[in-house]
Design a protein around this motif. Structure first.
Motif: not given
Ligand SMILES: [Zn+2]
Length: 442
Positions: A72, A77, A123, A128, A131, A310, A319-320
């Motif tokens: 990601n 975050t 995540m 994920t 990130f 995202t 945050l998928d």
């Protein structure tokens, strides 16, 4: 084969289906992935693995598809704690009247610590493994990600105005240089430079950012051409499109990640292709804030590396990355006027190997190849919403639900086992998140 040709290894993962991403566009069946320490030792058929390896542990994933962990490449975050706080507003109203005031009031080291944990839990649950973050108190984010064993590019923020993290560009750059010095060369943390956007950072700090990047090898990530308004205002004020200004200042290069790029004319396209800069496409944030749409297929046709992110949970609101991929594929087709644009396999490559390329780590991450680092995930395809299975790649992009992700390993360490997080205490985290909600509400 005789016994002395049998090799000992740590973990064997038996996969019903496997999408290695390299070579491109293939789905293998009944494969075994052998892990030794932090690396992938081998990828081979299960029958060959029976003859060649004896492992300490075997994980049978006979209803699952195994693929590289997702990357990601853009987010904020800790803003997970602002999820759903202000919706249905255009970008500048959303920032000026809601997000920036809330940040001024609540963002602190404990906020970033809890917000990053919340984001990481989401995540990891949805596939994920790496990130990118751009937010205040990046030293906290770096430490929290490192402690959880999650890979992260941590971009320190840089802008003209004072914030909770510093008084202005000089302080941001000084603290940022220390962050880079502390984490450079770490297995998990990739420190980087995050100038917020052309309209919030003036020329001198941008030049200083370029110097710091050249000196340290750290990447630069910035929001660029997020809206038509941004481009129009810049042209009115200076006669230049922001991409041209960034190119002239030396900001665009192989080590630069441009987030959004919803406005692209022919000259932008040429400058981006020439510079070797990477694009981070964030379709759901662009849709939600009515920012515009990035012409992904056209960029790819020009040889530009396009990755996916995202953006923060406050402008998405999840945050998928599998959900993001579906949106990206759908939007790419409409924007290109071509249903074959951004195919399922291209979309999966965008969320894995292309992300690794943008991080300069394509030799180590982004595909399931012997010798690379063991960052991989498994998705359980046995649920009714994923049945029947003709093509697992199609399901991952068009029918999936990030919550079908059942397993993940990062650096060879299990992070998610049968849907359970191994290194984040979720009940404790939920208590803290509840306390933040109370505080922000009052
Ligand atoms: Zn952003």
């Amino acid at each position: 084969m005789t016994a002395d040709t049998i090799t000992a290894a740590d973990i064997r993962i038996n996969a019903r289906w496997l999408i290695p991403v390299e070579p491109f566009g293939i789905v293998l069946e009944h494969q075994a992935v052998i892990l030794q320490g932090c690396r992938i030792a081998d990828v081979l058929s299960q029958s060959e693995a029976d003859l060649k390896y004896r492992t300490r542990e075997t994980v049978n994933l006979d209803r699952h598809v195994v693929l590289p962990g997702l990357i990601n490449l853009h987010g904020h975050t800790a803003m997970s704690l602002f999820r759903g706080l202000a919706d249905d507003l255009p970008l500048m109203t959303w920032l000026n009247d809601h997000i920036w005031p809330a940040e001024g009031k609540f963002v602190s080291e404990p906020f970033v610590l809890d917000g990053t944990r919340l984001a990481m839990a989401e995540m990891l649950r949805t596939g994920t493994t790496t990130f990118s973050d751009m937010y205040f108190f990046p030293e906290v984010t770096a430490q929290v990600a490192h402690d959880a064993g999650m890979r992260a590019q941590v971009c320190f923020p840089l802008m003209d105005m004072p914030t909770v993290w510093g008084s202005g560009p000089d302080e941001y750059l000084r603290k940022g240089a220390a962050l880079i010095e502390q984490w450079q060369g770490d297995d998990y943390i990739m420190p980087a430079i995050g100038p917020h956007a052309p309209y919030t950072v003036s020329d001198q700090p941008l030049k200083d950012a370029v110097n710091l990047a050249e000196k340290t090898g750290a990447a630069i990530q910035l929001h660029l051409h997020e809206t038509a308004f941004e481009v129009d205002e810049a042209v009115k004020a200076s006669g230049k499109r922001p991409v041209t200004r960034m190119a002239e200042l030396g900001v665009l290069g192989r080590n630069t990640q441009c987030v959004h790029m919803t406005q692209i004319d022919d000259s932008d396209m040429e400058q981006l292709a020439h510079s070797g800069a990477h694009i981070v496409h964030c379709p759901e944030s662009n849709l939600k804030l009515a920012s515009g749409l990035c012409p992904v297929q056209k960029l790819m046709d020009h040889g530009i590396n396009v990755t996916i992110g995202t953006d923060g949970a406050a402008s998405n609101n999840d945050l998928d990355l599998f959900g993001e991929l579906k949106t990206a594929a759908m939007v790419a087709k409409v924007v290109a006027g071509d249903a074959s644009a951004l195919s399922a396999h291209r979309a999966l490559e965008m969320a894995t190997l292309n992300g690794a390329r943008a991080l300069g780590r394509e030799q180590e991450l982004g595909s399931l190849v012997a010798g690379k680092l063991a960052d991989l995930i498994a998705v359980d395809l046995s649920d009714p919403f994923l049945q029947p299975v003709y093509d697992p790649a199609s399901h991952l992009v068009y029918s999936n639900h990030g919550r079908a992700v059942s397993h993940s390993w990062i650096h060879g360490v299990p992070q998610l086992q049968d849907g359970r997080l191994t290194r984040i205490d979720v009940p404790d985290l939920m208590l803290r998140v509840g306390e933040w909600r109370q505080q922000i509400l009052s």
